[in-house]
Design a protein around this motif. Sequence first.
Motif, PDB file in Angstrom:
ATOM      1  N   MET A 108       0.817  -1.213   0.000  1.00  0.00           N
ATOM      2  CA  MET A 108       0.000   0.000   0.000  1.00  0.00           C
ATOM      3  C   MET A 108       0.849   1.261   0.000  1.00  0.00           C
ATOM      4  O   MET A 108       0.471   2.273  -0.597  1.00  0.00           O
ATOM      5  CB  MET A 108      -0.929   0.002   1.217  1.00  0.00           C
ATOM      6  N   GLN A 109       1.991   1.241   0.666  1.00  0.00           N
ATOM      7  CA  GLN A 109       2.852   2.425   0.689  1.00  0.00           C
ATOM      8  C   GLN A 109       3.330   2.786  -0.715  1.00  0.00           C
ATOM      9  O   GLN A 109       3.270   3.946  -1.135  1.00  0.00           O
ATOM     10  CB  GLN A 109       4.042   2.183   1.616  1.00  0.00           C
ATOM     11  N   ALA A 110       3.770   1.788  -1.468  1.00  0.00           N
ATOM     12  CA  ALA A 110       4.202   2.033  -2.839  1.00  0.00           C
ATOM     13  C   ALA A 110       3.033   2.457  -3.709  1.00  0.00           C
ATOM     14  O   ALA A 110       3.166   3.327  -4.584  1.00  0.00           O
ATOM     15  CB  ALA A 110       4.863   0.777  -3.406  1.00  0.00           C
ATOM     16  N   ALA A 111       1.851   1.864  -3.447  1.00  0.00           N
ATOM     17  CA  ALA A 111       0.667   2.224  -4.236  1.00  0.00           C
ATOM     18  C   ALA A 111       0.275   3.674  -4.006  1.00  0.00           C
ATOM     19  O   ALA A 111      -0.062   4.405  -4.951  1.00  0.00           O
ATOM     20  CB  ALA A 111      -0.488   1.289  -3.896  1.00  0.00           C
ATOM     21  N   GLU A 112       0.312   4.129  -2.772  1.00  0.00           N
ATOM     22  CA  GLU A 112      -0.071   5.512  -2.474  1.00  0.00           C
ATOM     23  C   GLU A 112       0.942   6.498  -3.055  1.00  0.00           C
ATOM     24  O   GLU A 112       0.567   7.587  -3.496  1.00  0.00           O
ATOM     25  CB  GLU A 112      -0.212   5.690  -0.967  1.00  0.00           C
ATOM     26  N   GLN A 113       2.202   6.139  -3.055  1.00  0.00           N
ATOM     27  CA  GLN A 113       3.203   7.001  -3.673  1.00  0.00           C
ATOM     28  C   GLN A 113       2.944   7.147  -5.173  1.00  0.00           C
ATOM     29  O   GLN A 113       3.014   8.251  -5.724  1.00  0.00           O
ATOM     30  CB  GLN A 113       4.599   6.448  -3.420  1.00  0.00           C
ATOM     31  N   ARG A 114       2.619   6.031  -5.822  1.00  0.00           N
ATOM     32  CA  ARG A 114       2.333   6.101  -7.252  1.00  0.00           C
ATOM     33  C   ARG A 114       1.028   6.836  -7.523  1.00  0.00           C
ATOM     34  O   ARG A 114       0.924   7.599  -8.488  1.00  0.00           O
ATOM     35  CB  ARG A 114       2.277   4.678  -7.830  1.00  0.00           C
ATOM     36  N   LEU A 115       0.033   6.636  -6.666  1.00  0.00           N
ATOM     37  CA  LEU A 115      -1.245   7.342  -6.850  1.00  0.00           C
ATOM     38  C   LEU A 115      -1.063   8.838  -6.650  1.00  0.00           C
ATOM     39  O   LEU A 115      -1.631   9.642  -7.404  1.00  0.00           O
ATOM     40  CB  LEU A 115      -2.286   6.795  -5.868  1.00  0.00           C
ATOM     41  N   GLU A 116      -0.255   9.227  -5.667  1.00  0.00           N
ATOM     42  CA  GLU A 116      -0.004  10.658  -5.471  1.00  0.00           C
ATOM     43  C   GLU A 116       0.755  11.236  -6.660  1.00  0.00           C
ATOM     44  O   GLU A 116       0.530  12.383  -7.051  1.00  0.00           O
ATOM     45  CB  GLU A 116       0.781  10.880  -4.176  1.00  0.00           C
ATOM     46  N   GLY A 117       1.651  10.430  -7.251  1.00  0.00           N
ATOM     47  CA  GLY A 117       2.342  10.882  -8.446  1.00  0.00           C
ATOM     48  C   GLY A 117       1.400  11.063  -9.629  1.00  0.00           C
ATOM     49  O   GLY A 117       1.721  11.800 -10.570  1.00  0.00           O
ATOM     50  N   ILE A 118       0.276  10.378  -9.613  1.00  0.00           N
ATOM     51  CA  ILE A 118      -0.742  10.567 -10.655  1.00  0.00           C
ATOM     52  C   ILE A 118      -1.630  11.766 -10.332  1.00  0.00           C
ATOM     53  O   ILE A 118      -2.005  12.550 -11.208  1.00  0.00           O
ATOM     54  CB  ILE A 118      -1.591   9.282 -10.797  1.00  0.00           C
ATOM     55  N   LEU A 119      -1.967  11.918  -9.065  1.00  0.00           N
ATOM     56  CA  LEU A 119      -2.889  12.979  -8.643  1.00  0.00           C
ATOM     57  C   LEU A 119      -2.304  14.379  -8.837  1.00  0.00           C
ATOM     58  O   LEU A 119      -2.974  15.266  -9.387  1.00  0.00           O
ATOM     59  CB  LEU A 119      -3.271  12.786  -7.170  1.00  0.00           C
ATOM     60  N   ASN A 120      -1.085  14.596  -8.386  1.00  0.00           N
ATOM     61  CA  ASN A 120      -0.517  15.945  -8.399  1.00  0.00           C
ATOM     62  C   ASN A 120      -0.434  16.541  -9.801  1.00  0.00           C
ATOM     63  O   ASN A 120      -0.841  17.695 -10.014  1.00  0.00           O
ATOM     64  CB  ASN A 120       0.856  15.942  -7.725  1.00  0.00           C
ATOM     65  N   PRO A 121       0.075  15.821 -10.815  1.00  0.00           N
ATOM     66  CA  PRO A 121       0.057  16.404 -12.161  1.00  0.00           C
ATOM     67  C   PRO A 121      -1.354  16.689 -12.678  1.00  0.00           C
ATOM     68  O   PRO A 121      -1.579  17.676 -13.382  1.00  0.00           O
ATOM     69  CB  PRO A 121       0.760  15.332 -13.013  1.00  0.00           C
ATOM     70  N   ALA A 122      -2.309  15.806 -12.321  1.00  0.00           N
ATOM     71  CA  ALA A 122      -3.685  16.029 -12.766  1.00  0.00           C
ATOM     72  C   ALA A 122      -4.267  17.279 -12.119  1.00  0.00           C
ATOM     73  O   ALA A 122      -4.982  18.058 -12.766  1.00  0.00           O
ATOM     74  CB  ALA A 122      -4.547  14.810 -12.441  1.00  0.00           C
ATOM     75  N   ILE A 123      -3.965  17.491 -10.848  1.00  0.00           N
ATOM     76  CA  ILE A 123      -4.453  18.695 -10.156  1.00  0.00           C
ATOM     77  C   ILE A 123      -3.865  19.945 -10.799  1.00  0.00           C
ATOM     78  O   ILE A 123      -4.579  20.924 -11.073  1.00  0.00           O
ATOM     79  CB  ILE A 123      -4.101  18.631  -8.656  1.00  0.00           C
ATOM     80  N   ARG A 124      -2.561  19.929 -11.066  1.00  0.00           N
ATOM     81  CA  ARG A 124      -1.918  21.085 -11.701  1.00  0.00           C
ATOM     82  C   ARG A 124      -2.488  21.325 -13.101  1.00  0.00           C
ATOM     83  O   ARG A 124      -2.688  22.471 -13.513  1.00  0.00           O
ATOM     84  CB  ARG A 124      -0.413  20.875 -11.775  1.00  0.00           C
ATOM     85  N   ALA A 125      -2.741  20.247 -13.837  1.00  0.00           N
ATOM     86  CA  ALA A 125      -3.240  20.393 -15.210  1.00  0.00           C
ATOM     87  C   ALA A 125      -4.639  20.997 -15.228  1.00  0.00           C
ATOM     88  O   ALA A 125      -4.926  21.893 -16.028  1.00  0.00           O
ATOM     89  CB  ALA A 125      -3.237  19.037 -15.911  1.00  0.00           C
ATOM     90  N   VAL A 126      -5.513  20.548 -14.338  1.00  0.00           N
ATOM     91  CA  VAL A 126      -6.900  21.045 -14.333  1.00  0.00           C
ATOM     92  C   VAL A 126      -6.971  22.461 -13.775  1.00  0.00           C
ATOM     93  O   VAL A 126      -7.603  23.347 -14.353  1.00  0.00           O
ATOM     94  CB  VAL A 126      -7.808  20.090 -13.531  1.00  0.00           C
ATOM     95  N   LEU A 127      -6.302  22.715 -12.649  1.00  0.00           N
ATOM     96  CA  LEU A 127      -6.376  24.037 -12.018  1.00  0.00           C
ATOM     97  C   LEU A 127      -5.560  25.079 -12.771  1.00  0.00           C
ATOM     98  O   LEU A 127      -5.785  26.279 -12.589  1.00  0.00           O
ATOM     99  CB  LEU A 127      -5.907  23.961 -10.561  1.00  0.00           C
ATOM    100  N   GLY A 128      -4.634  24.647 -13.592  1.00  0.00           N
ATOM    101  CA  GLY A 128      -3.841  25.587 -14.369  1.00  0.00           C
ATOM    102  C   GLY A 128      -4.312  25.714 -15.805  1.00  0.00           C
ATOM    103  O   GLY A 128      -3.647  26.364 -16.611  1.00  0.00           O
ATOM    104  N   ALA A 129      -5.465  25.114 -16.122  1.00  0.00           N
ATOM    105  CA  ALA A 129      -5.976  25.165 -17.492  1.00  0.00           C
ATOM    106  C   ALA A 129      -6.445  26.570 -17.842  1.00  0.00           C
ATOM    107  O   ALA A 129      -6.745  27.394 -16.967  1.00  0.00           O
ATOM    108  CB  ALA A 129      -7.126  24.173 -17.658  1.00  0.00           C
ATOM    109  N   GLU A 130      -6.511  26.858 -19.129  1.00  0.00           N
ATOM    110  CA  GLU A 130      -6.948  28.173 -19.594  1.00  0.00           C
ATOM    111  C   GLU A 130      -8.400  28.414 -19.174  1.00  0.00           C
ATOM    112  O   GLU A 130      -9.252  27.535 -19.312  1.00  0.00           O
ATOM    113  CB  GLU A 130      -6.821  28.251 -21.111  1.00  0.00           C
ATOM    114  N   GLY A 131      -8.663  29.600 -18.667  1.00  0.00           N
ATOM    115  CA  GLY A 131     -10.012  29.952 -18.230  1.00  0.00           C
ATOM    116  C   GLY A 131     -10.289  29.662 -16.775  1.00  0.00           C
ATOM    117  O   GLY A 131     -11.307  30.097 -16.234  1.00  0.00           O
ATOM    118  N   VAL A 132      -9.395  28.915 -16.115  1.00  0.00           N
ATOM    119  CA  VAL A 132      -9.570  28.616 -14.686  1.00  0.00           C
ATOM    120  C   VAL A 132      -8.771  29.639 -13.889  1.00  0.00           C
ATOM    121  O   VAL A 132      -7.542  29.645 -13.930  1.00  0.00           O
ATOM    122  CB  VAL A 132      -9.106  27.190 -14.353  1.00  0.00           C
ATOM    123  N   THR A 133      -9.466  30.517 -13.186  1.00  0.00           N
ATOM    124  CA  THR A 133      -8.820  31.540 -12.382  1.00  0.00           C
ATOM    125  C   THR A 133      -8.862  31.155 -10.904  1.00  0.00           C
ATOM    126  O   THR A 133      -9.531  30.187 -10.518  1.00  0.00           O
ATOM    127  CB  THR A 133      -9.508  32.896 -12.587  1.00  0.00           C
TER     128      THR A 133
END
Length: 294
Positions: A108-133
């Motif tokens: 589970m520790q390795a799984a959560e590290q990999r899941l967090e590595g998936i989550l953080n780029p997705a959060i940056r991509a959505v919140l940093g998208a054009e039109g999102v202030t």
Amino acid sequence: MKKAGFLLPILVVLGAIGLSAIFIVDEREKALVLQFGQIKSVKEDPGLAFKIPLIQEVVRYDDRILSLDTQQIEVTPSDDRRLVVDAFARYRIADVVQFRQAVGVGGMQAAEQRLEGILNPAIRAVLGAEGVTSNTILSPERAFLAARITQGVQARAAAIGLEVVDVRLKQTNLPPQNLDATFARMRAEREREAADEIARGEEAAQRVRAQADRTVVELVSESTREAEITRGEADAERNNVFAEAFGADPDFFEFYRSMTAYERALQGQNSTMVITPDSEFFDYLDGTGPRADR
């Protein structure tokens, strides 16, 4: 007797080996039976299960919905106002075989590290998208943004055997280095608005005072004009009354005029007059009245 003493240890060992071949799968978990690191069977239904003693081992994984709190990350929306975002995700192990192959012995520790590595780029991509202030992120629309993040991570999480149920944004704050500048800017804006309100108030007060002063001048002028008219009409009426009275009795007019002259001549400290004794001024003081030859 010796034979029975020899068989007892053997029976004990066989019994221990037999018991080690049995294991229980809890309803809240899934189990994998491994043989030399290779998956031999999957046990997802609760109850008793069997394995080969000493050769096979059982690895258990939680089958419930789990929660992962991500580390705070900085995002830059389209208005270039940096924010610190704190999110969490709810997930479960959907494919235990794929999960084991993806994370190996890391669990589970390795799984959560990999899941967090998936989550953080997705959060940056959505919140940093054009039109999102930043205002969009801080508004009720953040639920829609969280749904977009969830959709963005589900496919990648499925590759490691995980099902992401949802992603939520817990906190959205300004970076500490920007707080003072933001507060100063907000304070300056409020002070400017206050100064504008004070200036508008003073301008309105000046208009009210000017209108009041103008009204006072107009009222005083109108009142003075009406008073002068009234006074003139009263004086005219008085003169008419005097004229009628004097015309009706000329002797009384002479008497009244003399009394008025005495009153005006003998006011205050003025008690001395130098005139001839036979002056007409004293006609009504010596008791004789107006001279007949006048």
